[in-house]
Every structure is written in structure tokens, then in C-alpha cells.
Design an enzyme around this catalytic site. Structure first.
Site, PDB file in Angstrom:
ATOM      1  NE  ARG A  48       5.474  24.498  18.890  1.00  0.00           N
ATOM      2  CZ  ARG A  48       4.381  24.177  18.276  1.00  0.00           C
ATOM      3  NH1 ARG A  48       4.227  24.405  17.157  1.00  0.00           N
ATOM      4  NH2 ARG A  48       3.106  24.231  18.858  1.00  0.00           N
ATOM      5  CE  LYS A  65     -15.717  20.336  18.802  1.00  0.00           C
ATOM      6  NZ  LYS A  65     -14.637  19.206  18.387  1.00  0.00           N
ATOM      7  N   GLY A 124      -2.930  27.853  22.133  1.00  0.00           N
ATOM      8  CA  GLY A 124      -2.392  28.673  20.921  1.00  0.00           C
ATOM      9  C   GLY A 124      -3.369  29.823  20.917  1.00  0.00           C
ATOM     10  N   GLY A 131      -2.296  20.613  23.453  1.00  0.00           N
ATOM     11  CA  GLY A 131      -2.866  19.498  24.371  1.00  0.00           C
ATOM     12  C   GLY A 131      -2.072  18.918  25.580  1.00  0.00           C
TER      13      GLY A 131
HETATM   14  P1  AMP Z   1     -10.627  25.821  21.424  1.00  0.00           P
HETATM   15  O1  AMP Z   1      -9.858  25.338  20.461  1.00  0.00           O
HETATM   16  O2  AMP Z   1     -11.931  25.087  21.811  1.00  0.00           O
HETATM   17  O3  AMP Z   1     -10.185  26.700  22.545  1.00  0.00           O
HETATM   18  O4  AMP Z   1     -11.431  27.026  20.762  1.00  0.00           O
HETATM   19  C1  AMP Z   1     -10.913  28.095  19.906  1.00  0.00           C
HETATM   20  C2  AMP Z   1     -12.004  28.876  18.923  1.00  0.00           C
HETATM   21  O5  AMP Z   1     -13.150  29.380  20.038  1.00  0.00           O
HETATM   22  C3  AMP Z   1     -11.421  30.105  18.487  1.00  0.00           C
HETATM   23  O6  AMP Z   1     -11.200  29.820  17.277  1.00  0.00           O
HETATM   24  C4  AMP Z   1     -12.845  31.040  18.702  1.00  0.00           C
HETATM   25  O7  AMP Z   1     -13.107  31.689  17.538  1.00  0.00           O
HETATM   26  C5  AMP Z   1     -13.796  30.299  18.948  1.00  0.00           C
HETATM   27  N1  AMP Z   1     -14.899  30.774  19.903  1.00  0.00           N
HETATM   28  C6  AMP Z   1     -14.643  31.589  20.849  1.00  0.00           C
HETATM   29  N2  AMP Z   1     -15.764  32.191  21.353  1.00  0.00           N
HETATM   30  C7  AMP Z   1     -16.898  31.637  20.347  1.00  0.00           C
HETATM   31  C8  AMP Z   1     -18.223  31.678  20.373  1.00  0.00           C
HETATM   32  N3  AMP Z   1     -18.855  32.464  21.178  1.00  0.00           N
HETATM   33  N4  AMP Z   1     -18.792  31.198  19.378  1.00  0.00           N
HETATM   34  C9  AMP Z   1     -18.324  30.529  18.562  1.00  0.00           C
HETATM   35  N5  AMP Z   1     -16.878  30.231  18.505  1.00  0.00           N
HETATM   36  C10 AMP Z   1     -16.029  30.716  19.679  1.00  0.00           C
END
Ligand code: AMP
Length: 395
Positions: free
Chosen positions: A36, A197, A349, A372
Site C-alpha cells: 500500500r 457469502k 484480498g 469493499g
Molecule cells: P469472501 O470474503 O465472501 O470473498 O469469502 C472469502 C472466504 O470464502 C475465504 O476465506 C474462503 O475460505 C471462503 N470459501 C471459499 N469457498 C468456500 C466453501 N466452499 N465453503 C466455505 N468457505 C469457502
């Protein structure tokens, strides 16, 4: 088009530069990743070369409105002293008469780094009095903190409304690169979406079903879509409240002739643990298992789409890449994105750190520095920190 530092006269002026120096520090207070700061150096150097008196403000960590030495910007000041060959001063506050006096003693070509703006709760509340105090430190305001551009804080939104302003090089590059791919892509335009999510990615999906040719969905979010289509997904992550929305998104994609590609096979485990053994399933997942990575057939499907694309956006890991046994899908995609010849934009990230695991990011068209903020920009939303900056025509 927003005014940039090239459109304003900074000679002999006190310039308040808002940056994102939210760097990770270890227990001894040493910077463990200077990305950064390095991204910000071109803007700082330009201002110094054009005889500005540069007053830098930033946040670091989450001090929650209290002065806490753990989140001091002093390590960044020491870094800047080395990078900019002296010429850098540090002050242990970010507002007040003493700070104001120091800004007046600055000579052109010198830098004053202020202490963490989030030591005051007024910062995140966009308190008008706090913004006013910040505005007293400068003649001009420059926002280069893309990472906080989606927030309406005193040190971006508040102070920008009180001083003549412009964006810095980093902010300009982020906006231009992301918008150029989203709004004017060379087709086929493929989006790869992953992460945990669905709810976080809905605005993004709603924009991508209007803009992309193909959307590849992996990660935890894929299981909500698969369940919506009637598949058994075992104990996989599912957002039951979003099944209806997942159906609507797939419906919209069909109407717009956008192809949505979901995983057809998965690496699964009985437990969510770093040492869990991976078992492969096709189509459906038995009750006692959860899907933690995309399988080899899905990797092949995704690869074909990526190889056929001319523009690419990637946001979110395709599996639990933090666990070695479930990192393959994400790592494979990272390698493909690294080799991609067209314009690729990588945001978030986790996707950026996956790419860094397999090579240098230098050849990628754009790797976004803001999580974000880049999600919002990719979703076609406006960023308050950018909107408040004067348009070029207003000069
Ligand atoms: P996000 O912040 O929504 O982009 O989520 C990132 C996180 O999603 C990472 O820490 C991953 O470990 C998690 N992730 C990716 N695939 C899966 C999965 N199949 N089941 C549970 N967590 C997941």
C-alpha cells in the site's frame, strides 16, 4: 471525469493527501507488507517534484476512536524517511493548533505525516467539526485512498467538501481501470466469482448479468445456486434466504443471454478443518459432506471459458484456499489469470493473495488495492469519496 493532481496548481501549496497506509504490522511494529505504501509513492513524488508541501493522513487498523500506540503510523513515517531521503516529518496527532503550526513551517518538497485519523471517533462519524479542523491544515485536498472511497468519513468526504480538491494517481488508476473493463469490455467478457457469502456479491451479480457474456461461480456461494437448481449440497455453505434471489439472477442471465457456469464436481470433507481429507463428488453432495473446493472437471470448464475470454474480472476464492487440500481450484484459476493476455481485473484480498502465491502481479492489467471499494465500483455503484471530488469541467 474527476480532477486529478495534474489538473491543479500545487506549487508552494499545503496539500492534504488522504492515503490508505493501512499496512499490516507484526508484534514488533514492523511493516510486513509494504504494497500500500509503494502504490502511493508516485503521487507523493509527483507532489514533491511540483513543490507542494505534502501533509499526509491515513488510518491504520481499528483503534475504534481511541489513541493506541499499537496503531500508530510512526513505522510508516520511518519507512517514508528512507524512501524519500529525509524530507519527512511526523506529528503525533492529526488535528489541533500544534499540527496546524507544523503545516505552516513545512517547506515545498517536504512531507508531514499525521498520526492515525481513526484515533478520533469523529473520523468515521464524518463529524463536521473534525473535518473543519482537518481542512485548516491545507490549501488543497487530494484523495488517493481508494480503499476507503466507499466510506463517507471526515478525512475523505467531509474535508473534500471544504477545500479545492482532486484525486491522486492511484485513485485515478483504480477508477479508470475498473470502469474501462466493466463499461467497455472487449468481448467475450468473463467474470469469475467466488468467496463465502452470496449476500455480499448480489449487487455485483446484478451488474454482471447486464454486462458480462459469461459468469463462472465457485466458492461457498456456488452452493446456494446449486440448491436453487435442485441439487443436493450436503452440509455445504448455503444462504437459504438467498435461494429466491439466486433463481432471479439465473433467470435474468437467461433473458440477457449471459451464460452462468456452476461447478459440476467438488472436493468435499466431513469436517471444516485444515487437515480434512478431500473426497470428490460429481453433481450432488451426500448429507454428511460439505463442498470446500471445485473439482477437476469444473476447473476444466472454467479454464475453457477463461481461455476464450478477452476481458476478465476475478473476485473471490473458488474454495477454502487457506486449507492446502482445498486450494487447488483457486491456485489453478490464479495461474490462468496470470497468463491471461487480455485485460484482467482482480479485486478482493483473497484473490490478490492467491495470485501473489503463484507469481508476480506486474503483468496483470489491474490488481485493485481496495476490497469493499472495488466491489462497489464493479457493481456499478457510486463511491462517496469519489463523487465529492470536483469534475474536470468545473475547473
Ligand atoms: P469472501 O470474503 O465472501 O470473498 O469469502 C472469502 C472466504 O470464502 C475465504 O476465506 C474462503 O475460505 C471462503 N470459501 C471459499 N469457498 C468456500 C466453501 N466452499 N465453503 C466455505 N468457505 C469457502
Amino acid at each position: 471525469m474527476k480532477r486529478t493532481i495534474k489538473d491543479i496548481d500545487v506549487n508552494n501549496k499545503r496539500v492534504l493527501l488522504r492515503v490508505d497506509f493501512n499496512v499490516p504490522l507484526n508484534e514488533s511494529g514492523e511493516i510486513t507488507d509494504d504494497t500500500r505504501i509503494r502504490l502511493e509513492l508516485p503521487t507523493i513524488r509527483y507532489l514533491l517534484q511540483h513543490n507542494a508541501k505534502v501533509i499526509i493522513c491515513s488510518h491504520l487498523g481499528r483503534p475504534d476512536g481511541e489513541k493506541n500506540p499499537k496503531y500508530s503510523l510512526l513505522p510508516v513515517a520511518k519507512y517514508l524517511v528512507k524512501e524519500l531521503l529525509g524530507r519527512v516529518f511526523f506529528v503525533s496527532d492529526c488535528i489541533g493548533e500544534e499540527v496546524e503550526a507544523k503545516t505552516k513551517l513545512l517547506k515545498p518538497g517536504e512531507v508531514l505525516l499525521l498520526e492515525n485519523v481513526r484515533f478520533y471517533k469523529e473520523e468515521e462519524n464524518n463529524d463536521p467539526l473534525f473535518a473543519k479542523k482537518l481542512s485548516k491544515l491545507a490549501d488543497i485536498y487530494v484523495d488517493d485512498a481508494f480503499g476507503t472511497a466507499h466510506r463517507k468519513h471526515a478525512s475523505n468526504y467531509g474535508v473534500a467538501s471544504l477545500l479545492p480538491n482532486a484525486v491522486g494517481f492511484l485513485m485515478g488508476k483504480e477508477i479508470n481501470a475498473i470502469k474501462s473493463v466493466i463499461d467497455n469490455p472487449t468481448r467475450p467478457f468473463v467474470a469469475i466469482l467466488g468467496g463465502a457469502k452470496v449476500s455480499d456479491k448480489i449487487p455485483l451479480l446484478n451488474n454482471f448479468v447486464k454486462k458480462c457474456d459469461t459468469i463462472l461461480i465457485g466458492g461457498g456461494m456456488a452452493y446456494t445456486f446449486l440448491k436453487a437448481l435442485g441439487h443436493s449440497v450436503g452440509n455445504s455453505l448455503v444462504d437459504d434466504d438467498k435461494i429466491e434471489i439466486a433463481n432471479q439472477i439465473m433467470e435474468k442471465a437467461k433473458e440477457n443471454n449471459v451464460k452462468v457456469v456452476l461447478p459440476v464436481d467438488f472436493l468435499c470433507a466431513k469436517d471444516f478443518s485444515p487437515n480434512a481429507k478431500a473426497k470428490k463428488f460429481k453433481g450432488d453432495i451426500p448429507d454428511s459432506y460439505q463442498g470446500l473446493d471445485i473439482g477437476p472437471k469444473t476447473i476444466k470448464l472454467f479454464k475453457n471459458e477463461i481461455m476464450n475470454a478477452n476481458s476478465l474480472i476475478w473476485n473471490g476464492p473458488l474454495g477454502v484456499f487457506e486449507f492446502k487440500n482445498f486450494s487447488k481450484g483457486t491456485i489453478k484459476i490464479a495461474k490462468l489469470v496470470l497468463k491471461f493476455k487480455g485485460k484482467a481485473v482482480v479485486g478482493g484480498g483473497d484473490s490478490v493473495s492467491a495470485i501473489k502465491k503463484v507469481g508476480s502481479t506486474d503483468k496483470i492489467y489491474h490488481v485493485s488495492s481496495g476490497g469493499g471499494a472495488s466491489l462497489k465500483l464493479m457493481a456499478g455503484e457510486k463511491l462517496p469519496g469519489v463523487e465529492i471530488i470536483q469534475d474536470l469541467e468545473e475547473k
